[in-house]
Design a protein around this motif. Sequence first.
Motif, PDB file in Angstrom:
ATOM      1  N   LEU B 176      15.534  49.182 -11.543  1.00  0.00           N
ATOM      2  CA  LEU B 176      16.711  50.038 -11.686  1.00  0.00           C
ATOM      3  C   LEU B 176      17.942  49.208 -12.063  1.00  0.00           C
ATOM      4  CD1 LEU B 176      16.184  52.422  -8.612  1.00  0.00           C
ATOM      5  CD2 LEU B 176      15.260  52.581 -10.941  1.00  0.00           C
ATOM      6  N   ARG B 180      16.969  46.841  -8.157  1.00  0.00           N
ATOM      7  CA  ARG B 180      15.936  47.315  -7.239  1.00  0.00           C
ATOM      8  C   ARG B 180      14.664  47.652  -8.005  1.00  0.00           C
ATOM      9  NH1 ARG B 180      18.708  51.779  -3.371  1.00  0.00           N
ATOM     10  NH2 ARG B 180      19.896  52.171  -5.273  1.00  0.00           N
ATOM     11  N   ILE B 181      13.536  47.394  -7.391  1.00  0.00           N
ATOM     12  CA  ILE B 181      12.257  47.704  -8.034  1.00  0.00           C
ATOM     13  C   ILE B 181      11.743  49.047  -7.537  1.00  0.00           C
ATOM     14  CG2 ILE B 181       9.841  47.004  -8.296  1.00  0.00           C
ATOM     15  CD1 ILE B 181      10.874  44.074  -7.868  1.00  0.00           C
ATOM     16  N   MET B 182      11.422  49.934  -8.468  1.00  0.00           N
ATOM     17  CA  MET B 182      10.787  51.194  -8.106  1.00  0.00           C
ATOM     18  C   MET B 182       9.332  51.143  -8.562  1.00  0.00           C
ATOM     19  SD  MET B 182      11.100  55.009  -9.516  1.00  0.00           S
ATOM     20  CE  MET B 182       9.957  54.557 -10.806  1.00  0.00           C
ATOM     21  N   GLU B 183       8.423  51.016  -7.609  1.00  0.00           N
ATOM     22  CA  GLU B 183       7.012  50.950  -7.956  1.00  0.00           C
ATOM     23  C   GLU B 183       6.364  52.298  -7.710  1.00  0.00           C
ATOM     24  OE1 GLU B 183       4.503  47.630  -6.392  1.00  0.00           O
ATOM     25  OE2 GLU B 183       2.996  49.224  -6.303  1.00  0.00           O
ATOM     26  N   LEU B 441      21.232  57.484 -11.428  1.00  0.00           N
ATOM     27  CA  LEU B 441      20.437  56.253 -11.480  1.00  0.00           C
ATOM     28  C   LEU B 441      21.186  55.074 -12.092  1.00  0.00           C
ATOM     29  CD1 LEU B 441      18.134  58.413 -10.917  1.00  0.00           C
ATOM     30  CD2 LEU B 441      16.627  56.745 -12.026  1.00  0.00           C
TER      31      LEU B 441
END
Lengths: 454, 454
Positions: B176, B180-183, B441
């Motif tokens: 993002l 931040r990682i969105m898995e 977002l």
Amino acid sequence: MVHPGVLPRRVIGELEDVAGPHRVVTDPELLVGSLVDWTGRWKGSSPMMLRPRLTSEVAGHLGVLNHHGVPVQFQGGNTGMVGGSVPMGGEVLVSLRDVAGIEEVDERSGQMVVAAGTTLAEVQQTALQSGWRYPVDLGARDTATIGGTVATNAGGVHVLRDGMTRAQVLGLEAVLADGRIMESLRGLDKDNTGYHLPSLFTGSEGTLGAITRIRLRLLPPHDEEAVAMLGFTGLDAAIEAVGQLRRHTDVQAIEIMLEDVLELVVDHLGVSLPLSRAWPVVLLVEAAGTAGVVDRLASVVHDGSDPAEVVVASDRAGRHRLWAHRDAHSVAISTLGVPTKLDVTVPQGRVAAFIGEVREAAVTDGASQAWIFGHAGDGNLHVNLTGPEPAGLADRILHLVVDAGGSVSAEHGIGRDKVDWLGACRGPGELQVFRMVKDALDPTGRLNPGVLFG
Amino acid sequence: MVHPGVLPRRVIGELEDVAGPHRVVTDPELLVGSLVDWTGRWKGSSPMMLRPRLTSEVAGHLGVLNHHGVPVQFQGGNTGMVGGSVPMGGEVLVSLRDVAGIEEVDERSGQMVVAAGTTLAEVQQTALQSGWRYPVDLGARDTATIGGTVATNAGGVHVLRDGMTRAQVLGLEAVLADGRIMESLRGLDKDNTGYHLPSLFTGSEGTLGAITRIRLRLLPPHDEEAVAMLGFTGLDAAIEAVGQLRRHTDVQAIEIMLEDVLELVVDHLGVSLPLSRAWPVVLLVEAAGTAGVVDRLASVVHDGSDPAEVVVASDRAGRHRLWAHRDAHSVAISTLGVPTKLDVTVPQGRVAAFIGEVREAAVTDGASQAWIFGHAGDGNLHVNLTGPEPAGLADRILHLVVDAGGSVSAEHGIGRDKVDWLGACRGPGELQVFRMVKDALDPTGRLNPGVLFG
């Protein structure tokens, strides 16, 4: 937020002005049927049910409720399994059942525009009459509304090949929390202009807005169908066969049945199994497509899998006779009492191990019994627990699902029932984005409070 | 927002700390190839290109840029057609080409996890080697990255049956705006736990985050393929035939070719048309599926459509010979000069009328010529304008598209090229929700500024 129990008379008047007083139902006797879900586990309360007929009326109702800060619960056919359609906090109930009707059938493109309250059965019938096929099917088809199936991204037996409801939604119209209408109905097969909002709203469980109209993709009808029942001596061989069978274009359903449940089924139906003996595992394989399906299914079964026994039916009566065994599973199990129902997916490679683990957990539990069946083709298993105290066992089984990299909700959704489990299936990054999207579209959290987000 | 042209040395140091100084490219000679798109129409500038190899490095880079408020332009294979991959405002370029590699092939489930920078061709080859098929295909397959095709929801010739890229994306991982990682990679066929973020990110054109890994759905391979070339005496008969042909399960591509472009093609290839004479309209129909495709295609063509002449090829060389005519369209047109290319969809029922309207508009224009071909099966037409001054004509044609209820971007996307046209294809409600999602977002608007939102 305003508690709807103390709605001032003035607000009721404004709601009555939108579409007439008959669209504002406050008589408790007329409300009662909509305040409990059909599992009987969720019983809510509400001072009022709104029954708009048109998108403009939905917009009007939601605009008034937004203005006064009143929380809302949406409802379609109320056939959901996870408590997502009942006002549990005294919310105003907005029924979308009267926003109904087939608005357009485009026979050339294989598309249909339909209002949310139309039943799934009517959509299926209209598609067939138009020379097409709507592939989503489920037991509640005569009551479930198409809007409800879209809001919950309903599954069913044909997901293996044709996908969940989301795959059929080309476009939709929704009314947002503040009463604004978002129309995204054009539904061209190819349209790369911006975010695909129909995909976002499908499966949003009413937390982002009220879905009022949908443009559905229809599929070409089949020339032929055939069903095979396959007996296997053990789980590993059966699951290996599933892996082979699902590669074939014709195959649209692979259902798994186990000896213990089949015994209940045969007793309940008062018939004998179409196979020469009871096998530990039985697969039901449905194939459909262009002419020649029966021959291709026979050759696929013999080349691609290694069953101990095979029965194939191609005529309508024979296919129904084979399917009847699978269809009777839920009812046969319910003769033992009201079961706790778990609707889970595990990755293909973990199906056999998971079934073994669930059985072991039930044996360890001592008092409970676990009855397992489901859609083997996509790893979606329905675990039914019977016996005196299955609650702790249910949690242990859901933990097994999570450990296997599976999902605690395959096709039923999160609703209110599985809110506590969402974090076990979704990572922190996903949950943060869920929240960002929810807060952006419903900043005051008035739509279906308690659903999905708890 | 910080202008990246004045990036302090301290920020560069922080970026170098993430994945080493070699991952921070500032040498103008190494940057230059990435600052222009392959159409040559979009030429940007950037002080720096980041080339992370791992998701954690992407996260680290984006975290530093977020902290300092630096805007970012993402880039994959840089094969897009609408100026969506070039830093037009001096943004820091983040190339995802080195986040590459096939990470997992699940042969049992027909799924693949692949890093964003892997080429489309490698994904296709790996799928075939694993006994499966990845259906998305396009000319730039050797350069286009799979991440780029997901970010732009790429189309291609098989959309008619197998869908756009979105239909193949079971899961994805993205970084993002704030690092931040969105898995969301589990990608079970059935998983109804929350919003379907992979569908939202697919086609988001880098405006919501950097896609780093994708779980792709693979399809069963075909037993047989066949191609038919059909000559028609007029547009109406041909379009009527398209409506019939696309209902058949085997049919996966229906391409339309017109006499004027075919004349260029035949000249350019130095071959003669495989038909006995030049027909006003020629359809190329590709069918694939279980054994018997050739016979079924022949019967479908004769029963379901009414061509004046038919040639069918089933062997590989024959199929390629027929396809060569369609494949050569772009190159043959470009021998007349650099064309203005429009990529549009019109509803099935409007295709014939639209082609007539475009031709009429070109005749009225006097100086320009309009060359039309495309994917008739899904209404996606490629209009190529040549001649001295086609700009005004292009606008008139896009207005015709909008009037027909079509889309000004069928498969290429909005990018920067079509930003002004987005509002003509999307209603105010949709545009508001696009903005709500974007602001949620990417609240500071630092990701691909100018793309999609202008």
